[in-house]
Write a protein that holds these residues in place. Structure first.
Motif, PDB file in Angstrom:
ATOM      1  N   UNK A   1       0.401  -6.792   8.865  1.00 46.29           N
ATOM      2  CA  UNK A   1       0.315  -6.921  10.317  1.00 46.29           C
ATOM      3  C   UNK A   1      -0.719  -5.993  10.939  1.00 46.29           C
ATOM      4  N   UNK A   2      -1.218  -5.020  10.171  1.00 47.21           N
ATOM      5  CA  UNK A   2      -2.224  -4.101  10.702  1.00 47.21           C
ATOM      6  C   UNK A   2      -3.617  -4.727  10.747  1.00 47.21           C
ATOM      7  N   UNK A   3      -3.837  -5.761   9.944  1.00 43.59           N
ATOM      8  CA  UNK A   3      -5.119  -6.482   9.902  1.00 43.59           C
ATOM      9  C   UNK A   3      -6.287  -5.551   9.564  1.00 43.59           C
ATOM     10  N   UNK A   4      -6.029  -4.607   8.676  1.00 46.10           N
ATOM     11  CA  UNK A   4      -7.078  -3.726   8.218  1.00 46.10           C
ATOM     12  C   UNK A   4      -7.870  -4.411   7.109  1.00 46.10           C
ATOM     13  N   UNK A   5      -8.996  -3.851   6.700  1.00 45.76           N
ATOM     14  CA  UNK A   5      -9.758  -4.443   5.596  1.00 45.76           C
ATOM     15  C   UNK A   5      -8.912  -4.566   4.327  1.00 45.76           C
ATOM     16  N   UNK A   6      -9.200  -5.558   3.519  1.00 43.72           N
ATOM     17  CA  UNK A   6      -8.403  -5.835   2.322  1.00 43.72           C
ATOM     18  C   UNK A   6      -8.374  -4.622   1.389  1.00 43.72           C
ATOM     19  N   UNK A   7      -9.498  -3.954   1.262  1.00 45.02           N
ATOM     20  CA  UNK A   7      -9.572  -2.807   0.370  1.00 45.02           C
ATOM     21  C   UNK A   7      -8.624  -1.696   0.814  1.00 45.02           C
ATOM     22  N   UNK A   8      -8.608  -1.401   2.115  1.00 41.50           N
ATOM     23  CA  UNK A   8      -7.731  -0.352   2.638  1.00 41.50           C
ATOM     24  C   UNK A   8      -6.260  -0.754   2.473  1.00 41.50           C
ATOM     25  N   UNK A   9      -5.969  -2.015   2.760  1.00 38.94           N
ATOM     26  CA  UNK A   9      -4.590  -2.495   2.609  1.00 38.94           C
ATOM     27  C   UNK A   9      -4.122  -2.374   1.165  1.00 38.94           C
ATOM     28  N   UNK A  10      -4.998  -2.721   0.218  1.00 33.60           N
ATOM     29  CA  UNK A  10      -4.635  -2.633  -1.200  1.00 33.60           C
ATOM     30  C   UNK A  10      -4.340  -1.185  -1.593  1.00 33.60           C
ATOM     31  N   UNK A  11      -5.162  -0.244  -1.114  1.00 30.79           N
ATOM     32  CA  UNK A  11      -4.932   1.169  -1.431  1.00 30.79           C
ATOM     33  C   UNK A  11      -3.585   1.630  -0.886  1.00 30.79           C
ATOM     34  N   UNK A  12      -3.262   1.221   0.330  1.00 26.70           N
ATOM     35  CA  UNK A  12      -1.981   1.606   0.926  1.00 26.70           C
ATOM     36  C   UNK A  12      -0.809   1.029   0.139  1.00 26.70           C
ATOM     37  N   UNK A  13      -0.931  -0.204  -0.313  1.00 31.41           N
ATOM     38  CA  UNK A  13       0.144  -0.821  -1.102  1.00 31.41           C
ATOM     39  C   UNK A  13       0.337  -0.067  -2.418  1.00 31.41           C
ATOM     40  N   UNK A  14      -0.772   0.308  -3.055  1.00 30.37           N
ATOM     41  CA  UNK A  14      -0.687   1.043  -4.317  1.00 30.37           C
ATOM     42  C   UNK A  14      -0.082   2.428  -4.093  1.00 30.37           C
ATOM     43  N   UNK A  15      -0.506   3.099  -3.030  1.00 33.94           N
ATOM     44  CA  UNK A  15       0.056   4.418  -2.725  1.00 33.94           C
ATOM     45  C   UNK A  15       1.540   4.340  -2.384  1.00 33.94           C
ATOM     46  N   UNK A  16       1.938   3.275  -1.708  1.00 35.74           N
ATOM     47  CA  UNK A  16       3.366   3.115  -1.409  1.00 35.74           C
ATOM     48  C   UNK A  16       4.168   2.896  -2.687  1.00 35.74           C
ATOM     49  N   UNK A  17       3.575   2.177  -3.648  1.00 36.16           N
ATOM     50  CA  UNK A  17       4.241   2.014  -4.939  1.00 36.16           C
ATOM     51  C   UNK A  17       4.390   3.334  -5.670  1.00 36.16           C
ATOM     52  N   UNK A  18       3.331   4.162  -5.608  1.00 38.30           N
ATOM     53  CA  UNK A  18       3.406   5.487  -6.240  1.00 38.30           C
ATOM     54  C   UNK A  18       4.469   6.349  -5.566  1.00 38.30           C
ATOM     55  N   UNK A  19       4.526   6.281  -4.245  1.00 32.30           N
ATOM     56  CA  UNK A  19       5.487   7.110  -3.507  1.00 32.30           C
ATOM     57  C   UNK A  19       6.924   6.703  -3.797  1.00 32.30           C
ATOM     58  N   UNK A  20       7.179   5.408  -3.831  1.00 33.12           N
ATOM     59  CA  UNK A  20       8.555   4.954  -4.019  1.00 33.12           C
ATOM     60  C   UNK A  20       9.017   5.212  -5.451  1.00 33.12           C
ATOM     61  N   UNK A  21       8.103   5.091  -6.432  1.00 30.96           N
ATOM     62  CA  UNK A  21       8.464   5.422  -7.813  1.00 30.96           C
ATOM     63  C   UNK A  21       8.707   6.921  -7.959  1.00 30.96           C
ATOM     64  N   UNK A  22       7.873   7.730  -7.315  1.00 30.73           N
ATOM     65  CA  UNK A  22       8.074   9.178  -7.357  1.00 30.73           C
ATOM     66  C   UNK A  22       9.422   9.561  -6.761  1.00 30.73           C
TER      67      UNK A  22
END
Length: 476
Positions: free
Chosen positions: A68-89
């Motif tokens: 829903x933020x409509x940010x660039x695909x690259x930035x969105x992908x990084x955020x999704x990956x970081x959220x995965x790292x955070x939730x696993x941690x």
């Protein structure tokens, strides 16, 4: 005094029943235990259903959170990956901080509890296994929810056993019943849940007709609750294959021999890597948390761009069977998922290995079936049959429970007509694995954890002695 079949009490309990007026008889106690088993199964089925739902909701929400933020695909992908790292941690941190016993699948912990070697702190195990397991599994790590479901069910049984302390074997029986109910609810496979306790946990499970009834009743109730939420269809939407000709059974035996060798090597790799991670972590909270962040980030990336290399794999099995791939791609995927499974499961994450093993068995079985169809076209009409056989074979070789593997696969795929080829494959895998030595996976992990526990205790004592002597020196 009326008696119930194969049900015994402590001598003190018998005296108490004799002097208690009217209502406390062995027959009523027997019915109470059955009633508690039904309650354990129902609660386990409900929690396992909620566990699965939570994993799916959290994974989906995390992936689509930033759309829903409509940010660039690259930035969105990084955020999704970081959220995965955070939730696993977060999952690793919760495990290390509050309940280290929930690391891994949890099945060795239940086996140790049935053998009197561990105590189940259910008030910690239930919330931490649920939350931490949901975190690590939804991050994309190659883990299954079936092992955690067994530990959750066993913890529910231990919780309910608190209402039946005066019965001699209540704690043991209800823990076993809960574990069986957890597996039955995870796979929608009640017979496999019963057989898993009887066959895989046979060194720990105290079998008699009463304990068997309690386990059966718990799995029945857990399956009913699960099917109320998920329907009565099999967990995998795989085609119903035709019965292969009798002349082709030797091909299934050969496949079992291959899986027997693979199973032994798989167990050795799990034990080696588990020992490595334990030595690396050394119970340090920061190291365990950073390990979770690293694995979570890597597999969140795979989950986003290469989903066939992420998650437990149950949803991928149907795709692999229905959409055949080339031989080399099957082998390549098998090797990559093998490395991912070994790394994720051995890291100490609160997750199981059942589903990843079934996926590995599917890939290797499909590769074998493709080769067999090319070499023996008259004997192999559908290579997918060998995928079904491979699921049970790797389970049988690693866990060393062939009958459970057979029933589990036919219940999950609704291919009951493949009992005979599955028997050939699973028994062949089990015989070869036994001939090559080694122990069943969960028994070996239990032994490893007990040895680590023994080694930590002398170390703690040695650390106290020099401190005491140095203090004495100062006083002198």
């Amino acid at each position: 005094m009326p008696k119930s079949p194969n049900f015994r009490f402590f001598q003190g309990g018998i005296l108490k029943h004799r002097v208690t007026p009217k209502i406390f008889t062995t027959q009523s106690d027997y019915m109470v235990l059955l009633g508690l088993s039904a309650i354990v199964g129902s609660i386990s089925g409900l929690i396992v259903a909620l566990f699965e739902k939570t994993i799916n909701v959290v994974a989906d929400y995390r992936i689509h959170l930033f759309d829903q933020l409509h940010w660039p695909v690259f930035i969105t992908a990084i955020l999704i990956i970081l959220s995965g790292a955070a939730i696993a941690a977060l999952g690793f941190w919760l495990t290390a901080r509050f309940a280290p016993e929930v690391s891994g699948s949890g099945i060795p912990h239940i086996e140790g509890a049935l053998d009197g070697l561990h105590d189940i702190r259910w008030w910690r195990v239930l919330p931490i296994k649920f939350i931490a397991g949901a975190c690590t599994l939804s991050s994309g790590m190659v883990l299954g929810r079936e092992g955690p479901s067994v530990q959750i069910g066993g913890a529910v049984g231990r919780m309910c056993a608190g209402a039946a302390k005066r019965y001699q074997h209540a704690t043991h029986i209800l823990t076993a019943a809960g574990a069986a109910a957890g597996l039955a609810a995870a796979f929608n496979a009640p017979l496999a849940g019963i057989l898993f306790i009887i066959e895989e946990m046979r060194p720990q499970f105290r079998y008699n007709i009463t304990s068997f009834k309690c386990v059966t009743l718990a799995t029945l109730m857990a399956t009913i609750v699960l099917r109320y939420f998920h329907g009565q269809q099999a967990i995998m939407d795989i085609p119903s294959f035709k019965v292969p000709p009798l002349e082709s059974l030797w091909l299934f035996l050969l496949l079992g021999i291959i899986f027997g060798v693979v199973g032994i090597k798989f167990n050795d790799a799990v034990l080696h890597l588990t020992g490595y991670f334990k030595r690396y972590h050394r119970n340090r909270l920061l190291r365990m948390t950073m390990t979770g962040a690293l694995f979570g980030g890597i597999f969140a990336f795979f989950q986003l761009y290469y989903p066939s290399l992420a998650m437990g794999g149950i949803i991928h099995i149907t795709q692999f069977v229905r959409e055949p791939m080339g031989l080399w791609l099957l082998i390549f995927l098998f090797v990559l998922r093998l490395v991912a499974t070994l790394g994720c499961f051995s890291s100490g994450a609160p997750g199981g290995v059942f589903a990843p093993m079934l996926t590995l068995g599917t890939l290797l079985g499909l590769a074998y079936g493709t080769i067999a169809a090319h070499l023996f076209p008259g004997l192999v009409a559908e290579p997918g049959i060998y995928a079904v056989a491979g699921m049970g074979a790797l389970f049988a070789a690693t866990v060393r429970a062939p009958v459970t593997g057979i029933i589990l696969v036919v219940e999950m795929t609704d291919n009951y007509q493949l009992i005979l080829p599955l028997l050939m494959t699973c028994l062949g895998a089990t015989f070869i694995a036994q001939a090559l030595g080694g122990s069943p996976l969960y028994s070996a992990l239990l032994k490893q954890s007990l040895l680590n526990k023994e080694n930590r205790q002398p170390a703690a004592k040695d650390m106290v002695k020099p401190a005491a002597s140095s203090t004495a020196t100062k006083i002198e």
